[in-house]
Design a protein around this motif. Structure first.
Motif, PDB file in Angstrom:
ATOM      1  N   LEU A 166      -5.606  -0.636  -1.478  1.00 56.56           N
ATOM      2  CA  LEU A 166      -5.944  -1.454  -0.315  1.00 56.56           C
ATOM      3  C   LEU A 166      -6.171  -2.913  -0.691  1.00 56.56           C
ATOM      4  O   LEU A 166      -5.984  -3.805   0.143  1.00 56.56           O
ATOM      5  N   GLU A 167      -6.549  -3.154  -1.935  1.00 56.85           N
ATOM      6  CA  GLU A 167      -6.686  -4.537  -2.394  1.00 56.85           C
ATOM      7  C   GLU A 167      -5.347  -5.271  -2.407  1.00 56.85           C
ATOM      8  O   GLU A 167      -5.304  -6.503  -2.360  1.00 56.85           O
TER       9      GLU A 167
ATOM     10  N   ASP B  99     -11.167   5.444  -6.005  1.00 56.66           N
ATOM     11  CA  ASP B  99     -10.723   4.306  -6.826  1.00 56.66           C
ATOM     12  C   ASP B  99      -9.235   4.042  -6.631  1.00 56.66           C
ATOM     13  O   ASP B  99      -8.808   2.880  -6.563  1.00 56.66           O
ATOM     14  N   ARG B 100      -8.425   5.090  -6.557  1.00 54.60           N
ATOM     15  CA  ARG B 100      -6.981   4.901  -6.337  1.00 54.60           C
ATOM     16  C   ARG B 100      -6.721   4.231  -4.999  1.00 54.60           C
ATOM     17  O   ARG B 100      -5.932   3.281  -4.892  1.00 54.60           O
ATOM     18  N   LEU B 101      -7.383   4.713  -3.961  1.00 52.28           N
ATOM     19  CA  LEU B 101      -7.178   4.146  -2.628  1.00 52.28           C
ATOM     20  C   LEU B 101      -7.718   2.728  -2.541  1.00 52.28           C
ATOM     21  O   LEU B 101      -7.068   1.829  -1.976  1.00 52.28           O
TER      22      LEU B 101
ATOM     23  N   VAL C 153       0.836  -1.198   0.000  1.00 50.34           N
ATOM     24  CA  VAL C 153       0.000   0.000   0.000  1.00 50.34           C
ATOM     25  C   VAL C 153       0.872   1.251   0.000  1.00 50.34           C
ATOM     26  O   VAL C 153       0.606   2.226  -0.716  1.00 50.34           O
ATOM     27  N   MET C 154       1.946   1.214   0.798  1.00 50.90           N
ATOM     28  CA  MET C 154       2.867   2.355   0.837  1.00 50.90           C
ATOM     29  C   MET C 154       3.535   2.558  -0.517  1.00 50.90           C
ATOM     30  O   MET C 154       3.707   3.704  -0.969  1.00 50.90           O
ATOM     31  N   ALA C 155       3.892   1.465  -1.174  1.00 49.99           N
ATOM     32  CA  ALA C 155       4.491   1.584  -2.501  1.00 49.99           C
ATOM     33  C   ALA C 155       3.494   2.152  -3.513  1.00 49.99           C
ATOM     34  O   ALA C 155       3.861   2.967  -4.372  1.00 49.99           O
ATOM     35  N   ALA C 156       2.242   1.735  -3.415  1.00 45.48           N
ATOM     36  CA  ALA C 156       1.221   2.283  -4.310  1.00 45.48           C
ATOM     37  C   ALA C 156       1.046   3.777  -4.093  1.00 45.48           C
ATOM     38  O   ALA C 156       0.753   4.529  -5.038  1.00 45.48           O
TER      39      ALA C 156
ATOM     40  N   HIS D 109     -19.279   4.563  -5.129  1.00 47.77           N
ATOM     41  CA  HIS D 109     -20.045   3.546  -5.873  1.00 47.77           C
ATOM     42  C   HIS D 109     -19.264   2.249  -6.059  1.00 47.77           C
ATOM     43  O   HIS D 109     -19.822   1.154  -5.922  1.00 47.77           O
ATOM     44  N   ASP D 110     -17.980   2.337  -6.354  1.00 46.59           N
ATOM     45  CA  ASP D 110     -17.190   1.142  -6.636  1.00 46.59           C
ATOM     46  C   ASP D 110     -16.329   0.684  -5.457  1.00 46.59           C
ATOM     47  O   ASP D 110     -15.510  -0.229  -5.603  1.00 46.59           O
ATOM     48  N   VAL D 111     -16.521   1.295  -4.295  1.00 47.62           N
ATOM     49  CA  VAL D 111     -15.755   0.931  -3.090  1.00 47.62           C
ATOM     50  C   VAL D 111     -16.470  -0.224  -2.393  1.00 47.62           C
ATOM     51  O   VAL D 111     -17.699  -0.181  -2.224  1.00 47.62           O
ATOM     52  N   PRO D 112     -15.752  -1.259  -1.972  1.00 44.17           N
ATOM     53  CA  PRO D 112     -16.400  -2.362  -1.255  1.00 44.17           C
ATOM     54  C   PRO D 112     -17.186  -1.864  -0.046  1.00 44.17           C
ATOM     55  O   PRO D 112     -16.770  -0.933   0.652  1.00 44.17           O
TER      56      PRO D 112
END
Length: 268
Positions: free
Chosen positions: A170-171, A164-166, A31-34, A141-144
């Motif tokens: 997190l995935e 969407d980026r976050l 996540v940190m790398a993303a 809308h597209d967040v779990p």
């Protein structure tokens, strides 16, 4: 089962002087790398993303932030040898960076604190003045479903693009020892010398979000103000996940800070 001497897992990118990156509480190196690689790729630094104890591929240590900071310092010594290192810390990672600099200033060549914890216990944080968000219609809308409540609280720039980026980052997050993290947060979250944290070093930059409802932005200003020359930047439309919310502005600030860092040799 806790270990007393542990080398934390690190994922490395690039070559050059050492740069250590410490993530948000409960999140791992991916996540940190993303969050940071879009800004730092090609920067000419050797970027070492750590899994903190109990996350990703790193074993738990004693459930105290003092022990976590010691494990990070031990790993940095193993990875960087006698070179001082620059450190990027987001949230809890920034809090640990401060603890390391307090205890061994010669280890740290510079610090970039992003939405950093300063007073780590929730009841001690100054959240006054934090701005409300202006949600874009359908931004979640597209967040779990299980993440929506957290996003609503922690994300300041409430747009679909930021969400969407976050969400995609997190995935990537690896497994964590939830029982260990719960124990750490409940009984050992505060480092013993938090109240005596010294001023930041000159090559420190503090970046905060005016819409950060997790740690706020005023404690971070107070910490920077205790230093003679630390930079402080507060982005008006950003919350606790600032690098995902304002990636272009984060890149500019991060590269400016890196240009001022000068790692050196240090005695062990």
């Amino acid at each position: 089962c806790f270990t007393h001497a542990v080398g934390l897992f690190a994922k490395e990118y690039g070559e050059g002087p050492p740069l250590v990156l410490l993530p948000w509480f409960g999140l791992d190196h991916s996540v940190m790398a993303a969050a940071c690689e879009p800004a730092l790729a090609g920067s000419g630094w050797r970027r070492m993303y750590l899994d903190l104890p109990g996350t990703g591929n790193s074993d738990p240590v004693e459930p105290r932030s003092d022990a976590v900071a010691d494990a990070v310092a031990e790993t940095v010594n193993d990875l960087a040898g006698p070179s001082s290192v620059a450190v990027v810390g987001c949230s809890y990672g920034g809090y640990l960076a401060c603890a390391m600099a307090q205890r061994n200033p010669g280890m740290i060549a510079g610090m970039l604190m992003v939405c950093s914890g300063v007073r780590i216990l929730p009841g001690d944080r100054d959240l006054t003045g934090v701005l409300p968000s202006a949600p874009e219609p359908g931004w979640l809308h597209d967040v779990p479903e299980q993440l929506r409540e957290h996003f609503d609280l922690a994300v300041g720039c409430q747009t679909k693009a930021a969400a969407d980026r976050l969400s995609a980052a997190l995935e990537l997050n690896g497994p964590s020892d939830r029982q260990y993290l719960k124990m750490l947060r409940a009984t050992g979250y505060q480092v013993t010398d938090e109240r005596s944290m010294l001023a930041l070093m000159p090559t420190a930059s503090v970046i905060a979000g005016r819409r950060d409802r997790i740690v706020g932005y005023r404690d971070q200003f107070d910490l920077a103000a205790r230093s003679r020359s630390a930079d402080y930047t507060c982005l008006d439309d950003a919350g606790h996940y600032l690098p995902f919310e304002q990636p272009a502005r984060f890149r500019t600030l991060a590269l400016d800070w890196l240009a001022r860092c000068h790692p050196s040799r240090r005695s062990r």
